[in-house]
Design an enzyme around this catalytic site. Structure first.
Site: not given
Lengths: 424, 425
Positions: A69, A72-73, A144
């Protein structure tokens, strides 16, 4: 040479093209004449569960939780600026997501498709990680993670997985924890990138008013040939049994939420099985089902009641979820009902209702370029085919669905996860 | 896209249709419009849910669900929303196109009939709806109210509207309060139904490949027997603010919500409303907006920060998710961006990317039958009904000067903060 295969469905009045691109990438193009939106999704078969792996038989690498994740960012940050800002010039709506078993980058646009596709193929193939940029992201992702911690739906699901699985990484929060992401370095990101972002491990799916040539024009220019490597993923030996049958947590909600899961023996799911389970879950949870009526009459569920067959490498779970004044009673009724149905079998009338319902749903999904392209990513990673999936629903038999009902659902291997309203 | 064909079937009953062949499905929707009112919101809302729950022909939820599923998973939905100062009861049916059925039957024809069945032939006897059904629908409505409370983003946004529009009909809940719902009797729902048939404004929209004649015929026939006197509908727009309100509420949440409500002094059907829509997009409506780029990305002050324009009410709503320590800084940063807009500090890039994003979303929205239906039905109270192409043209024509002028009309009305309780971690 690019090898192009045309797949036509006369029944569904649609077709798509599968292109084995010389770079190693598989590309699908699904033309939708008359549509304004065009949707492209570029995905790798790599998600949060792939936290231990080896490349070409080399040594097994373990990486921090949440790194897929995080990666991905970070992909959006290019050496020459933010990918979002590049998309802004084309007007495309861009996004990305990381799930348990894949990471996908996508955009939806109505104009300037070529430019947007070029941006997509460019930034996903061009990683740029420095100590400084990696450190900067910790705060944003930390936020997040905190937002997920506030979500009762998110927590009720991860509590379920944590109590269902002993060691399989599916129980780990996709974004990791504030502690685990603190261990992420540019070197680790490059190592994951170089392993999983190989074009042979990826797929590009495009749907919209487009031809294969429209897509290849950009793909031929942008795709950098990738050498095929063997990736091995490792999941620690996960027992068949669930760890615990019940878990609860308090939250500032006004009504309890529940996830009730059946842990299923791990196996790769075939297209035919997926179609049959689709029908089976209709029989067990759709608003027309006897079980829904039973639970609704007992005031144990509301319209949020739902079910899902949730599976990937090393995990297969049949999940019932919803809001209930008494989750324990709801779970008990679900169990009793299934026990009885496993003895009597599903009636032909109910099967027919469920089959037509599932067929209509699957067919309607061909209305949306987003759905089509997303479904094609899943189909590719699961060796399925989008038209075949709908055909399988139309052709399913009562006998096979009854067989799934018995083989899939082990009434002794369940976990109930509940979120209860916090006491003042 | 083909443009809309409109005809009036009875006084205050409009039938709109758009012929589109690209979909595998059809859809028929009706918006039933009434004035928002403290006295009738609850009963009208429950009426809407009762109508889609069952009807004389399919007298319980399960029979009706099975009928829909046999029609290849067709949908029948009811929902309640606010459209300016009006309460909007929406009922829609949708299903696969006749050419894809496995047995050759006509789904679209059966669905048009079904929509009329549920509106005109509900399960009533002796001037009452079924009391058991009503009890169930009440329970489902409470659950919905509870879920909205659980979602703190929705909750915060509703609190803002409630505070900001305390003196307007728009400030009240679209389905009343739990107490008002509790008090409803089966006879109240019957009365609401009778009132709706005679007095509400009906706006039907049909989208599909097959001809709409059948649907409009069935509907026209159904209204023949009813003597109609449609109610007057209007929406109040507040143009100026005397004193801004500031409200903080504490709750056990990790992430705080900052909600800012502003008056735009311009609303549909005024011509300049289009400039306000674009102004909102530049400010906080897109991934390149001032809020996203500066408040979120550059200053890392929040997880999200966006604005939206309630075009019939002339209200701009700014929503943000922030850490408790950042509330003041985020507020300051948001007002700084508004100030920059007022001074005309808008780059060509900001303007052009906002236009592109808005036009993109207009076109993208009409790629579903529901989107096409919504596109047209949501323009009911606008100055004109535009096709997506016409709307795109209007957005393209908006100038920076118009946007700056719109920004200068903004006035702060209410700030609402949902704050985490001060607890030691």
């Amino acid at each position: 040479m690019n090898n192009i295969t045309e797949v036509v469905s006369a029944k569904f009045k649609d077709k798509y093209y599968k292109i084995d691109h010389e770079s190693g990438l598989t590309i699908y193009v699904y033309p939708k004449p008359g549509y304004n939106s065009k949707y492209a999704i570029f995905g790798t078969h790599y998600g949060s569960v792939n936290n231990a792996f080896s490349l070409d038989g080399g040594e097994v690498k373990r990486v921090p939780d949440g790194i897929a994740h995080y990666l991905e960012h970070k992909m959006f940050e290019c050496e020459d600026g933010d990918a979002f800002l590049k998309y802004a010039k084309t007007g495309a709506n861009a996004n990305a997501y990381t799930s348990f078993d894949k990471t996908c980058y996508l955009f939806n646009c109505t104009d300037k498709f070529d430019e947007s596709l070029e941006i997509l193929l460019d930034f996903v193939q061009r990683p740029y990680f420095t100590d400084e940029t990696v450190a900067k992201e910790q705060g944003i992702i930390g936020q997040e993670i905190r937002m997920y911690d506030d979500s009762p739906e998110w927590c009720v699901m991860f509590n379920l997985l944590k109590n269902m699985f002993r060691s399989h990484p599916v129980q780990i929060d996709i974004a990791g924890t504030v502690e685990s992401i603190a261990e992420i370095t540019p070197e680790l990101l490059y190592s994951c990138y170089n392993t999983f972002y190989n074009l042979n491990n990826m797929v590009l799916c495009v749907a919209g008013d487009l031809t294969p040539e429209d897509v290849l024009k950009t793909a031929d220019k942008m795709l950098k040939p990738s050498e095929n490597h063997t990736i091995e993923n490792y999941f620690d030996g996960e027992p068949y049994e669930v760890c615990s049958h019940y878990v609860e947590q308090e939250f500032p909600v006004s009504m309890p939420l529940f996830n009730f899961g059946f842990k299923v023996k791990t196996h790769p799911v075939t297209r035919k099985e997926a179609a049959e389970v689709d029908i089976l879950l209709g029989v067990l949870s759709a608003s027309y089902s006897d079980l829904y009526k039973l639970l609704d009459d007992a005031k144990l569920i509301n319209q949020s009641f739902d079910s899902e067959y949730f599976n990937g490498p090393g995990y297969n779970v049949v999940l019932f979820s919803g809001e209930s004044r008494s989750p324990k009673e709801a779970a008990e009724k679900i169990t009793d009902y299934i026990r009885e149905l496993q003895k009597t079998g599903i009636s032909r009338e109910m099967f027919e209702i469920a089959r037509r319902d599932a067929y209509g749903d699957a067919l309607s999904s061909l209305n949306s370029v987003d759905n089509i392209a997303n479904a094609m990513v899943d189909c590719h990673f699961n060796n399925a085919d989008i038209f075949g999936t709908i055909e399988d629903i139309a052709n399913a038999t009562l006998e096979d669905v009854n067989e799934r009902l018995c083989s899939l659902l082990d009434l002794d291997n369940t976990t109930l996860s509940v979120v209860l309203p916090a006491k003042e | 896209m083909n443009s809309l064909i409109q005809k009036e079937l009875a006084p205050g009953v409009m039938f709109n249709s758009v012929s589109v062949s690209k979909f595998k499905t059809m859809r028929l929707l009706v918006n039933i419009l009434l004035p928002l009112s403290e006295e009738t919101n609850a009963r009208n809302a429950l009426l809407c849910y009762m109508l889609v729950r069952c009807c004389k022909k399919y007298p319980d939820f399960t029979t009706l669900s099975r009928k829909l599923s046999m029609l290849y998973g067709a949908e029948l939905n009811g929902s309640v929303s606010k459209m300016g100062d009006m309460q909007c009861l929406t009922i829609s049916v949708g299903g696969i196109d006749d050419s894809y059925t496995l047995g050759g039957e006509s789904v679209s024809e059966q669905l048009s009939e079904l929509l009329c069945e549920v509106i005109f032939n509900p399960k009533v006897s002796d001037g009452k709806f079924d009391s058991e059904d009503l009890a169930q629908e009440k329970r489902l409505t409470y659950d919905m109210i509870d879920s909205e409370f659980n979602d703190k983003r929705i909750y915060a946004s509703q609190q803002l509207i409630k505070l900001m529009c305390a003196d307007e009909q728009f400030g009240i809940s679209r389905y009343g309060t739990k107490e008002q719902i509790e008090a409803l009797t089966p006879a109240d729902i019957y009365e609401a139904w009778q009132y709706v048939l005679k007095n509400a404004y009906f706006d039907f929209t049909y989208v599909g490949d097959s001809s709409p004649e059948k649907a409009s015929g069935v509907i026209e026939n159904s209204f023949k027997e009813i003597k109609r006197t449609p109610v007057e509908l209007s929406t109040d727009v507040v143009y100026s603010v005397f004193e801004p309100k500031n409200v903080t509420e504490e709750m056990d949440v990790a992430q705080c919500k900052l909600e800012i409500g502003m008056r735009t002094a311009c609303a549909e059907p005024e011509e300049d409303a289009i400039a306000v829509r674009l102004m909102s997009a530049v400010l906080g409506g897109t991934a390149t907006s001032k809020f996203f780029t500066n408040v979120r990305e550059k200053k890392s002050l929040c997880y999200y920060c966006m604005s939206r324009f309630v075009r019939l009410k002339g209200i701009l709503i700014i929503e943000s998710g922030v850490e408790a320590d950042n509330i003041e800084a985020a507020k300051e940063a948001i007002f700084e961006e508004i100030e920059q807009m007022k001074r005309g500090n808008i780059s060509d890039f900001e303007l052009e990317s906002a236009k592109l994003a808005v036009i993109n979303s207009v076109y993208a929205s009409v790629d579903t039958t529901g989107g096409v239906v919504n596109w047209y039905s949501s323009q009911l109270m606008d100055a004109s009904v535009d096709t997506p192409e016409q709307a795109a043209e209007k957005f393209r024509a908006v100038t920076k000067e118009q946007i700056v002028a719109a920004a200068n009309k903004l006035s702060l009305d209410t700030i609402y903060v949902l704050k985490s309780k001060a607890v030691e971690k």
